[in-house]
Design a protein around this motif. Structure first.
Motif, PDB file in Angstrom:
ATOM      1  N   ARG A 112       0.863  -1.095   0.000  1.00 13.30           N
ATOM      2  CA  ARG A 112      -0.046   0.223  -0.075  1.00 13.30           C
ATOM      3  C   ARG A 112       0.993   1.301  -0.057  1.00 13.30           C
ATOM      4  NH1 ARG A 112      -5.340  -0.336   0.905  1.00 13.30           N
ATOM      5  NH2 ARG A 112      -6.284  -2.278   1.018  1.00 13.30           N
ATOM      6  N   THR A 156      -4.475   2.469  -9.094  1.00 13.40           N
ATOM      7  CA  THR A 156      -4.159   3.301  -7.910  1.00 13.40           C
ATOM      8  C   THR A 156      -2.731   4.077  -7.803  1.00 13.40           C
ATOM      9  OG1 THR A 156      -4.881   1.248  -6.811  1.00 13.40           O
ATOM     10  CG2 THR A 156      -3.760   2.687  -5.159  1.00 13.40           C
ATOM     11  N   SER A 206     -16.003  -3.164  -5.996  1.00 14.77           N
ATOM     12  CA  SER A 206     -15.772  -4.170  -5.086  1.00 14.77           C
ATOM     13  C   SER A 206     -16.618  -5.403  -5.394  1.00 14.77           C
ATOM     14  CB  SER A 206     -16.404  -3.391  -3.702  1.00 14.77           C
ATOM     15  OG  SER A 206     -17.510  -3.374  -3.689  1.00 14.77           O
ATOM     16  N   ARG A 215      -9.354  -0.009  -4.996  1.00 15.18           N
ATOM     17  CA  ARG A 215      -8.551   0.885  -4.116  1.00 15.18           C
ATOM     18  C   ARG A 215      -8.288   2.021  -4.877  1.00 15.18           C
ATOM     19  NH1 ARG A 215      -3.162  -2.816  -3.518  1.00 15.18           N
ATOM     20  NH2 ARG A 215      -2.365  -0.671  -2.909  1.00 15.18           N
ATOM     21  N   GLU A 218     -11.479   4.353  -3.993  1.00  9.84           N
ATOM     22  CA  GLU A 218     -11.385   4.696  -2.490  1.00  9.84           C
ATOM     23  C   GLU A 218     -10.761   5.800  -2.418  1.00  9.84           C
ATOM     24  OE1 GLU A 218      -9.809   1.033  -0.760  1.00  9.84           O
ATOM     25  OE2 GLU A 218     -11.875   0.217  -0.064  1.00  9.84           O
ATOM     26  N   ASN A 293      -9.572  -9.606   1.456  1.00 12.58           N
ATOM     27  CA  ASN A 293     -10.701  -8.630   1.548  1.00 12.58           C
ATOM     28  C   ASN A 293     -12.096  -9.470   2.027  1.00 12.58           C
ATOM     29  OD1 ASN A 293     -12.374  -6.520   1.180  1.00 12.58           O
ATOM     30  ND2 ASN A 293     -12.880  -7.011  -1.060  1.00 12.58           N
TER      31      ASN A 293
END
Length: 303
Positions: A112, A156, A206, A215, A218, A293
């Motif tokens: 991340r 992302t 999702s 992601r 988000e 997840n």
């Protein structure tokens, strides 16, 4: 100069001809007065080939070396895109994740993003560079090892750069011309949405929609990054594609925006779970650390 982020997926850079087509789009935005950050994926099929090499070489592979191998596909594309832009007399250079540096956690293959310092790229913009071509999907861990962000990680990367640099917009170029109410390959009545709210796009992503990685949506929602999903194979107008934005920017929103489906979900039932404080943390903590997840939790009365 205002900054624009443009991300090109694997099908958009699958061949040298497609890289040239993508580079022409970048050149037009430079001509429109933007400094551009281009995020590129590996050429279509390249990542799967590299993963296959790793798995054939070692069944119990070192995740750090896995990342070193599979991240190389994006490096090739970034270099080729920079060379193509230079041939067009557009000042450009390529950047690998560690050169930015895009700092991530140490969770190899599913890292991340922790931080994207802007100093290095902004300094080059100040020296006359017009396009920074950044290899998507990759970064560097605190230990100094190459990391990757998981499948779809270039989306992302693009949104994170748009947030870090305060970009005017983040354009995601893919093989579809926007977000549809459902999969147009399955339902011929699917129609393209001109706008969709972050929350709705997050739900669709999702639940199986492949247009954007979860992601990335988000991140866009958290930092209010205006996202536009476009086709790299069609000429675009200013209103082309689908804009992913705040709910208040979507006029007369429908109660249902779209329908998605997923084919790779597992249902797990735990029995004889003790009824005492800390049990939930003991179950879900390790799952979170492993990057699993959990989409839905149903709790029954314990016997």
């Amino acid at each position: 100069m205002p900054i624009l982020v443009m991300k090109f997926g694997g099908t958009s850079v699958a061949t040298l001809d497609r890289i040239r087509r993508a580079a022409k789009r970048v050149g037009r935005e430079v001509a429109n007065g933007y400094d551009v950050i281009v995020i590129v994926s590996a050429m279509s099929g390249e990542t799967n080939k590299l993963v296959g090499f790793v798995e054939e070489t070692s069944h119990l592979y070192d995740a750090r070396e896995y990342d070193a191998v599979v991240s190389s596909g994006e490096n090739v594309t970034a270099g080729l895109m920079a060379l193509t832009l230079q041939e067009m007399d557009v000042p450009a250079r390529s950047w690998q994740g560690w050169q930015v540096p895009l700092i991530t956690t140490s969770a190899h293959a599913s890292a991340r993003i922790e931080e994207i310092p802007t100093d290095n790229i902004n300094a080059k913009f100040g020296e006359g560079m017009k396009v920074a071509v950044v290899a998507g999907f990759q970064g560097i861990s605190p230990e100094g090892r190459i990391t990757t962000l998981g499948r779809g990680g270039s989306d992302t990367t693009a949104v994170a750069f748009a947030a870090a640099f305060g970009a005017e917009r983040c354009d995601i170029y893919t093989d579809v011309d926007g977000v549809y109410t459902t999969d147009p390959r399955i339902c011929d009545k699917a129609r393209k949405l001109d706008r969709i709210a972050f929350e709705e796009m997050l739900e669709l992503a999702s639940l199986g929609a492949k247009v954007l990685q979860t992601r990335s949506v988000e991140l866009a929602m958290k930092y209010k990054v205006r996202l536009r999903v476009l086709s790299s194979f069609e000429e675009q107008s200013d209103e082309a594609g689908t804009l992913v934005c705040d709910e208040e920017d979507v006029m007369e929103a429908n109660a249902v925006a779209g329908v998605a489906y997923s084919k790779d979900e597992a249902k797990v039932t735990l029995v004889s779970v003790a009824d005492r404080p800390g049990v939930s943390a003991a179950i879900f903590g390790p799952l979170a650390e492993a990057g699993v997840n959990v989409d839905m939790i149903v709790q029954n009365i314990s016997e």
